[in-house]
Design a protein around this motif. Structure first.
Motif, PDB file in Angstrom:
ATOM      1  N   ASP A  82       0.812  -1.218   0.000  1.00 17.08           N
ATOM      2  CA  ASP A  82       0.000   0.000   0.000  1.00 17.08           C
ATOM      3  C   ASP A  82       0.846   1.268   0.000  1.00 17.08           C
ATOM      4  N   LEU A  83       2.125   1.170   0.363  1.00 13.05           N
ATOM      5  CA  LEU A  83       2.919   2.375   0.612  1.00 13.05           C
ATOM      6  C   LEU A  83       3.032   3.280  -0.607  1.00 13.05           C
ATOM      7  N   HIS A  84       3.267   2.700  -1.768  1.00 12.37           N
ATOM      8  CA  HIS A  84       3.455   3.521  -2.951  1.00 12.37           C
ATOM      9  C   HIS A  84       2.174   4.260  -3.299  1.00 12.37           C
ATOM     10  N   ARG A  85       1.030   3.538  -3.295  1.00  9.43           N
ATOM     11  CA  ARG A  85      -0.244   4.191  -3.586  1.00  9.43           C
ATOM     12  C   ARG A  85      -0.534   5.285  -2.565  1.00  9.43           C
ATOM     13  N   THR A  86      -0.171   4.985  -1.330  1.00  6.72           N
ATOM     14  CA  THR A  86      -0.401   5.977  -0.269  1.00  6.72           C
ATOM     15  C   THR A  86       0.368   7.255  -0.563  1.00  6.72           C
ATOM     16  N   TRP A  87       1.615   7.100  -0.932  1.00  2.61           N
ATOM     17  CA  TRP A  87       2.455   8.282  -1.114  1.00  2.61           C
ATOM     18  C   TRP A  87       2.014   9.136  -2.287  1.00  2.61           C
ATOM     19  N   ILE A  88       1.567   8.507  -3.350  1.00  6.30           N
ATOM     20  CA  ILE A  88       1.184   9.258  -4.532  1.00  6.30           C
ATOM     21  C   ILE A  88       0.132  10.309  -4.195  1.00  6.30           C
ATOM     22  N   LYS A  89      -0.813   9.940  -3.312  1.00  6.48           N
ATOM     23  CA  LYS A  89      -1.938  10.834  -3.043  1.00  6.48           C
ATOM     24  C   LYS A  89      -1.845  11.575  -1.713  1.00  6.48           C
ATOM     25  N   ILE A  90      -0.838  11.238  -0.900  1.00  6.55           N
ATOM     26  CA  ILE A  90      -0.826  11.843   0.435  1.00  6.55           C
ATOM     27  C   ILE A  90      -0.619  13.349   0.333  1.00  6.55           C
ATOM     28  N   ALA A  91      -1.289  14.085   1.190  1.00  4.88           N
ATOM     29  CA  ALA A  91      -1.210  15.549   1.179  1.00  4.88           C
ATOM     30  C   ALA A  91      -0.642  16.000   2.510  1.00  4.88           C
ATOM     31  N   TRP A  92       0.582  16.510   2.448  1.00  3.00           N
ATOM     32  CA  TRP A  92       1.231  16.915   3.699  1.00  3.00           C
ATOM     33  C   TRP A  92       0.515  18.104   4.334  1.00  3.00           C
ATOM     34  N   ASP A  93      -0.092  18.940   3.511  1.00  3.09           N
ATOM     35  CA  ASP A  93      -0.787  20.081   4.096  1.00  3.09           C
ATOM     36  C   ASP A  93      -1.989  19.625   4.915  1.00  3.09           C
ATOM     37  N   ASP A  94      -2.633  18.493   4.525  1.00  2.06           N
ATOM     38  CA  ASP A  94      -3.729  17.962   5.333  1.00  2.06           C
ATOM     39  C   ASP A  94      -3.222  17.516   6.695  1.00  2.06           C
ATOM     40  N   ALA A  95      -2.047  16.867   6.701  1.00  2.00           N
ATOM     41  CA  ALA A  95      -1.477  16.437   7.976  1.00  2.00           C
ATOM     42  C   ALA A  95      -1.163  17.639   8.858  1.00  2.00           C
ATOM     43  N   GLN A  96      -0.662  18.699   8.231  1.00  2.00           N
ATOM     44  CA  GLN A  96      -0.348  19.907   8.994  1.00  2.00           C
ATOM     45  C   GLN A  96      -1.620  20.540   9.564  1.00  2.00           C
ATOM     46  N   LYS A  97      -2.683  20.579   8.746  1.00  2.00           N
ATOM     47  CA  LYS A  97      -3.941  21.152   9.227  1.00  2.00           C
ATOM     48  C   LYS A  97      -4.490  20.346  10.393  1.00  2.00           C
ATOM     49  N   LEU A  98      -4.369  19.032  10.294  1.00  2.00           N
ATOM     50  CA  LEU A  98      -4.849  18.164  11.350  1.00  2.00           C
ATOM     51  C   LEU A  98      -4.092  18.423  12.647  1.00  2.00           C
ATOM     52  N   GLU A  99      -2.784  18.523  12.532  1.00  2.75           N
ATOM     53  CA  GLU A  99      -1.958  18.784  13.708  1.00  2.75           C
ATOM     54  C   GLU A  99      -2.255  20.153  14.295  1.00  2.75           C
ATOM     55  N   LYS A 100      -2.470  21.127  13.441  1.00  5.26           N
ATOM     56  CA  LYS A 100      -2.780  22.473  13.919  1.00  5.26           C
ATOM     57  C   LYS A 100      -4.095  22.496  14.674  1.00  5.26           C
ATOM     58  N   ARG A 101      -5.080  21.748  14.184  1.00  9.65           N
ATOM     59  CA  ARG A 101      -6.364  21.704  14.873  1.00  9.65           C
ATOM     60  C   ARG A 101      -6.229  21.026  16.229  1.00  9.65           C
ATOM     61  N   HIS A 102      -5.413  19.962  16.285  1.00 11.95           N
ATOM     62  CA  HIS A 102      -5.191  19.290  17.560  1.00 11.95           C
ATOM     63  C   HIS A 102      -4.559  20.239  18.573  1.00 11.95           C
ATOM     64  N   LEU A 103      -3.612  21.022  18.115  1.00 19.25           N
ATOM     65  CA  LEU A 103      -2.931  21.948  19.021  1.00 19.25           C
ATOM     66  C   LEU A 103      -3.865  23.060  19.482  1.00 19.25           C
ATOM     67  N   GLU A 104      -4.694  23.547  18.577  1.00 26.39           N
ATOM     68  CA  GLU A 104      -5.655  24.580  18.950  1.00 26.39           C
ATOM     69  C   GLU A 104      -6.660  24.032  19.965  1.00 26.39           C
ATOM     70  N   ARG A 105      -7.056  22.771  19.764  1.00 25.86           N
ATOM     71  CA  ARG A 105      -7.977  22.157  20.708  1.00 25.86           C
ATOM     72  C   ARG A 105      -7.343  22.033  22.096  1.00 25.86           C
ATOM     73  N   GLU A 106      -6.079  21.631  22.119  1.00 21.93           N
ATOM     74  CA  GLU A 106      -5.379  21.546  23.397  1.00 21.93           C
ATOM     75  C   GLU A 106      -5.268  22.908  24.064  1.00 21.93           C
ATOM     76  N   LYS A 107      -5.018  23.924  23.267  1.00 27.50           N
ATOM     77  CA  LYS A 107      -4.924  25.284  23.814  1.00 27.50           C
ATOM     78  C   LYS A 107      -6.250  25.701  24.435  1.00 27.50           C
ATOM     79  N   GLY A 108      -7.362  25.418  23.735  1.00 27.26           N
ATOM     80  CA  GLY A 108      -8.671  25.760  24.266  1.00 27.26           C
ATOM     81  C   GLY A 108      -8.968  25.031  25.558  1.00 27.26           C
ATOM     82  N   ARG A 109      -8.610  23.761  25.619  1.00 32.02           N
ATOM     83  CA  ARG A 109      -8.858  22.984  26.821  1.00 32.02           C
ATOM     84  C   ARG A 109      -7.996  23.470  27.977  1.00 32.02           C
ATOM     85  N   ASP A 110      -6.771  23.861  27.655  1.00 33.15           N
ATOM     86  CA  ASP A 110      -5.907  24.412  28.701  1.00 33.15           C
ATOM     87  C   ASP A 110      -6.455  25.724  29.235  1.00 33.15           C
TER      88      ASP A 110
END
Length: 1013
Positions: A82-110
């Motif tokens: 699956d790795l090759h197919r995964t890489w062709i379509k993976i979007a690093w900006d989506d991963a960054q957005k996901l991480e940013k939302r997690h951090l914002e959520r943690e900030k709100g909870r704090d």
């Protein structure tokens, strides 16, 4: 090395992900030379994307590492193919957005934790005694708290509860359920039907209604078009009315549409359900409560779509709601992003996932209680949502028990109540150990007197060369998430397992694979290919058809052969089939992801496996099949502990938790007014009867100028005018006489947010358009203006505000009655105040709404438009603020539940209670005044405030006035990553008409097209 080119592609991207732009020289020119690239490789390899994370009172930096992401989320999560197919379509900006939302959520909870961490001296004293008795948990897991909850018992039979369940999608009926027919008709359908029956059998429950969508399409059986279906008969011994399926029309009448396409039609379902509940409340009240409406004890939404419906009904009726997610969108969304096969846009367009997530978040905003199947669902799935945090929920619960203020914050209560099961199909023989093997039933000895075997046994056994071998049974929809292909690979590649056992795959019903949905056809085609690849003919059964009533026989066959049941799903929210199989004495093998962990802990009758590990799957199956003592021990344990999952046990737990968490009750003042056909008020009842008598006794000429109805009307109007001259309220009779409402909700502002004369023109012509029906038709104004602003906007025109039956101001947070000297409707005010954080949110909104680089003075509270139920903020021209979805998200993360509306062409933000809105105000009036929503006509522009879309949908008629609104606020509604308008508003609707302008002729023509004039 050619085969490893894709690995080089991974590493290249890791080097390049830190900076997507080329190196820039001191003059600002891009340097694309090889030397500059070489010189920057080391730097780019170590570079990380930085996001701020706030913990406590200091800032720390959390790093997003592409390298770490590659290793942890890609390499460890997927097999090599699956790795090759995964890489062709993976979007690093989506991963960054996901991480940013997690951090914002943690900030709100704090932030929320910080606000709640400091107790006053008085609060500390209150808490000292409790702390000595129940010390705070020391780990992050959600531990059980002490509670004075009383368990439900037969002593509660004196109660008369009306319970409403909602399960919107799929094909729902009481008998011969077509489970597996499609992805929407699965375990949830079976669960809600059995829950309705089980609750109706409990003493103290008067009636249970299961609301679902009415489907009249020729594609499905006609039974799904029946408006009412009885699930259980009324009971004489406990005075129960029984349980019923109530089918509500919703969406295209001639189509059976998947759940992903139902979202735009939910308001239509809400309005239809509201009408049914009001009528039923009236009928039950007349039957058992002396005519007082018996409102639902609870409204329980199942899945995200029904959860959103429950929110709207709960807000309209002011009764508690409960939510069961069944499966959750945010968990699915993040898993799909990590897989990388689909982009964010593809995921959203395929699954409408962002619309689904917002429905789930809205459910968390409004629900009293969330029913979950397992603790894992709480910690690992609901914990992903902005609206829920385990630690914050516990902290708020402790504060409430101590009598300490929660500072306007709220978190719903999560309870674990495993689904029940109907054991009526399980016979005594199924529980016996010495029930013999299959040989006595299907042996070759013709002299034996054999009992006839069930037809489904014959259908399955015809596939096998040796049907006496233990049978491994998998039963699910042909869905990729169910992971059947991995199971088949594990079976095909383990020779000892193939020699010892057969495999049976019950994958729904099918006639032609090519006619099935794409995902189902892919799974089944892959199954057939794998059977051929491993040459499993004679060892694998895959029947095309089975009836729901035959499922118990399938379990019995597997038990007779000393077989094993397996659920290898990638993630299983609960795992009802595991309980069913255990009830028939089958040991089980199950995925370690989700509910099976708790089930096997309770039953102690099987093994957990990693669903991605083929060898682990084969080893677990082989162990249970080969070790007979282990098989017998698992069987005994399962049969001994299965009572924990019975329906009576489930219902007792459910009703007990519900009573404990039920903080909100219907307001006693919410009464259903007399129907429009009845006299207009008690004070005029005798006059109406007298006038009717005059009209009947009088002599009338066939061609006379005055008929009976006109004479009656003239008499009543004369008496009304006399009451006015005596200084009494001219409309004390309202609203009993209204048969319909014209609602003006056009948001007419100029670029500076000032109300334009177009609103005045619209009001005048709408009133004129009512014509002779003006006595039967009432007028309501819905606006983002405050009451003083409304009066000021209309003071210089020929409009008398007393012509209106109601003024709904400040985006639905205030309701005034002009016929009562502009008195505030206190019932409505009390109706919407639930969960309103009040002053606690006042300063928080201003801080969160402005973007980081905007000046503090760009947004200030506009005190003249603010009130106790509406905080209004003025936005400086050209200033940038967060969109509604972004701001709502940040407030949810901090435990605040509000409704937000940009109005005045984007120059004003109104923060109002969660249940306050212009659309909900119409539902309130419908219930309060007894006017059907289909008798209401809403007049709008082509655009408007950010609540504009809510006004377009539902059972009411809508007239869109072209050219009436020049400047709107809609651009501030949603961010680019959110769902689209077509996910909330139907593309075509027979209840919407267009007027070419605001002139009388235009409005009249549009009304005629709707069949109103």
């Amino acid at each position: 090395m050619a085969r490893n080119e894709w690995i080089n592609g991974y590493l290249e991207a890791i080097l390049d992900v830190g900076t997507r732009t080329a190196v820039v020289d001191s003059h600002g020119n891009a340097d694309n030379s090889k030397s500059s690239i070489k010189n920057s490789i080391g730097k780019r390899f170590d570079e990380k994307l930085r996001f701020e994370k706030f913990q406590g009172r200091e800032k720390d930096e959390k790093l997003f590492s592409p390298t770490k992401y590659f290793v942890e989320e890609v390499v460890n999560s997927f097999d090599e193919s699956d790795l090759h197919r995964t890489w062709i379509k993976i979007a690093w900006d989506d991963a960054q957005k996901l991480e940013k939302r997690h951090l914002e959520r943690e900030k709100g909870r704090d932030d929320a934790a910080d606000d709640l961490s400091e107790l006053s001296e008085g609060e500390k004293e209150k808490g000292d005694a409790n702390q000595t008795q129940s010390p705070a948990p020391t780990n992050d897991k959600m531990s059980r708290s002490n509670s004075d909850m009383k368990m439900w018992s037969d002593e509660d039979k004196s109660k008369r509860l009306y319970i409403v369940l909602i399960s919107l999608h799929g094909l729902v009926r009481g008998d011969n359920m077509e489970l597996g027919r499609d992805s929407d008709t699965g375990g949830q359908v079976k669960y809600v039907v059995e829950l309705a029956r089980a609750l109706a059998s409990m003493k103290g429950v008067q009636r249970v209604d299961l609301l679902t969508r009415q489907v009249t399409s020729l594609e499905v059986d006609s039974s799904y078009g029946e408006p009412i279906e009885m699930l259980s008969c009324p009971s004489d011994d406990c005075d129960s009315c029984g349980a019923y399926i109530i089918r509500i029309p919703c969406g295209p009448h001639d189509k059976y549409i998947p759940k992903e396409s139902l979202w735009p039609y939910l308001p239509e379902f809400v309005d239809g359900a509201l009408s049914h509940i009001v009528n039923m409340a009236r009928a039950l009240g007349e039957q058992v409560d002396g005519g007082k409406p018996m409102w639902p004890y609870v409204i329980h939404g199942h899945y995200a779509d029904a959860g959103e419906v429950a929110v709207r009904l709960s807000g309209a009726l002011n009764v508690p709601m409960v939510l069961t997610g069944h499966s959750l969108g945010r968990n699915k969304f993040e898993q799909l992003l990590k897989q990388g096969r689909l982009s964010r846009e593809d995921i959203n367009s395929t699954y409408k996932i962002m619309r689904r997530i917002e429905g789930e978040e809205l459910g968390l905003d409004a629900t009293e209680m969330v029913v979950t199947s397992t603790r894992q669902e709480i910690e690992e799935q609901w914990g992903l949502y902005d609206g829920f945090d385990i630690k914050l929920e516990r902290k708020l619960r402790v504060r409430r028990r101590r009598g300490v203020s929660c500072l306007g914050r709220y978190m719903p209560r999560m309870v674990v109540i495993p689904p029940g099961m109907d054991f009526s199909y399980v016979t005594t023989q199924d529980s016996l150990e010495g029930d013999g093997d299959l040989k006595s039933l299907i042996g070759t000895d013709k002299t034996q007197n054999k009992r006839p075997i069930p037809p489904i046994w014959s259908e399955i056994m015809r596939f096998f060369t040796n049907p006496h071998k233990p049978m491994i049974l998998a039963l699910s929809r042909p869905d990729p998430k169910k992971n059947v292909t991995t199971l088949l690979k594990a079976f095909g590649e383990c020779r000892p397992l193939r020699e010892l056992a057969n495999l049976t795959l019950i994958l729904g019903n099918r006639d032609d694979i090519e006619e099935m949905s794409n995902s189902s056809s892919v799974v089944l085609t892959t199954v057939l290919k794998l059977i051929d690849k491993y040459n499993l003919y004679g060892q694998v059964a895959y029947p095309k058809h089975h009836k729901q009533s035959e499922v118990p026989e399938i379990y019995r066959l597997a038990a007779k052969t000393k077989g094993v049941f397996i659920n290898p799903a990638l993630v299983e929210p609960f795992g009802l089939t595991l309980i069913e199989a255990s009830a028939y004495g089958l040991p089980v093998v199950a995925t370690k992801n989700g509910g099976p962990v708790d089930i096997l802990k309770a039953l102690s009758n099987g093994l957990l496996i990693d669903p991605h590990d083929q060898k682990a799957i084969a080893d677990a199956l082989l162990k249970l099949v080969a070790e007979k003592n282990l098989w017998l021990e698992c069987r005994k344990n399962g049969l001994k502990n299965i009572h924990r999952f019975s329906w009576p046990e489930h219902c007792r737990n459910y009703l007990s938790h519900l009573e404990h968490c039920r903080n909100r009750h219907p307001t006693t003042r919410l009464q259903i007014m007399s129907s429009p056909e009845e006299p207009m008020s008690e004070s005029l009842r005798d006059v109406v009867d007298l006038s009717l008598k005059f009209s009947l006794d009088g002599d009338f000429k066939p061609n006379g100028d005055v008929d009976a109805a006109t004479r009656q009307k003239e008499l009543i109007e004369a008496l009304t005018r006399k009451a006015t001259s005596d200084g009494k309220s001219s409309t004390s009779y309202f609203p009993g006489r209204r048969q319909g409402l014209y609602i003006i909700a056009s948001d007419c502002y100029n670029s500076e947010g000032i109300c334009t004369e177009t609103l005045q023109l619209t009001i005048r012509n709408v009133i004129k358009a009512a014509g002779s029906k003006s006595g039967q038709t009432g007028f309501v104004l819905l606006t983002g203006l405050s009451l003083p602003e409304t009066r000021n906007a209309l003071k210089n025109c020929q409009i008398n505000l007393e012509d209106f039956d109601a003024l709904v101001c400040s985006s639905g947070s205030e309701m005034y009655c002009p016929w009562r000297d502009f008195e505030v409707d206190e019932d409505y005010e009390g109706h919407i105040e639930y969960r309103w954080p009040g002053e606690n949110v006042r300063s928080m909104v201003k801080r969160l709404a402005k973007l980081e680089d905007e000046a503090q003075e760009d947004m200030v509270e506009y005190m003249r438009a603010s009130s106790s139920r509406c905080f209004s903020y003025s936005i400086k021209s050209g200033a940038k603020t967060r969109r509604i979805d972004d701001l709502r998200q940040r407030l949810r993360m901090r435990g605040f539940r509000c409704n937000l509306v940009y109005t005045h062409a984007g120059t004003r933000l109104n923060v109002i209670p969660l249940f306050a809105s212009r659309a909900q105000a119409l539902r309130y009036l419908s219930v309060r005044w007894g006017i059907d929503l289909s008798k209401m006509v809403v007049f709008l522009g082509e655009k408007g405030d950010t609540d504009y879309e809510d006004m377009l949908v539902g059972l009411h008629k809508t007239v869109i006035l072209r050219g009436s609104v020049e400047y709107a606020s809609e651009k501030l509604l949603r961010s680019e990553d959110s769902f689209k308008r077509e996910d909330s508003v139907p593309q075509d609707s027979p209840t919407i008409a267009f007027a070419e302008g605001c002139q009388l002729h235009d409005i009249s023509t549009a009304l005629e097209s709707l069949g109103i004039m």
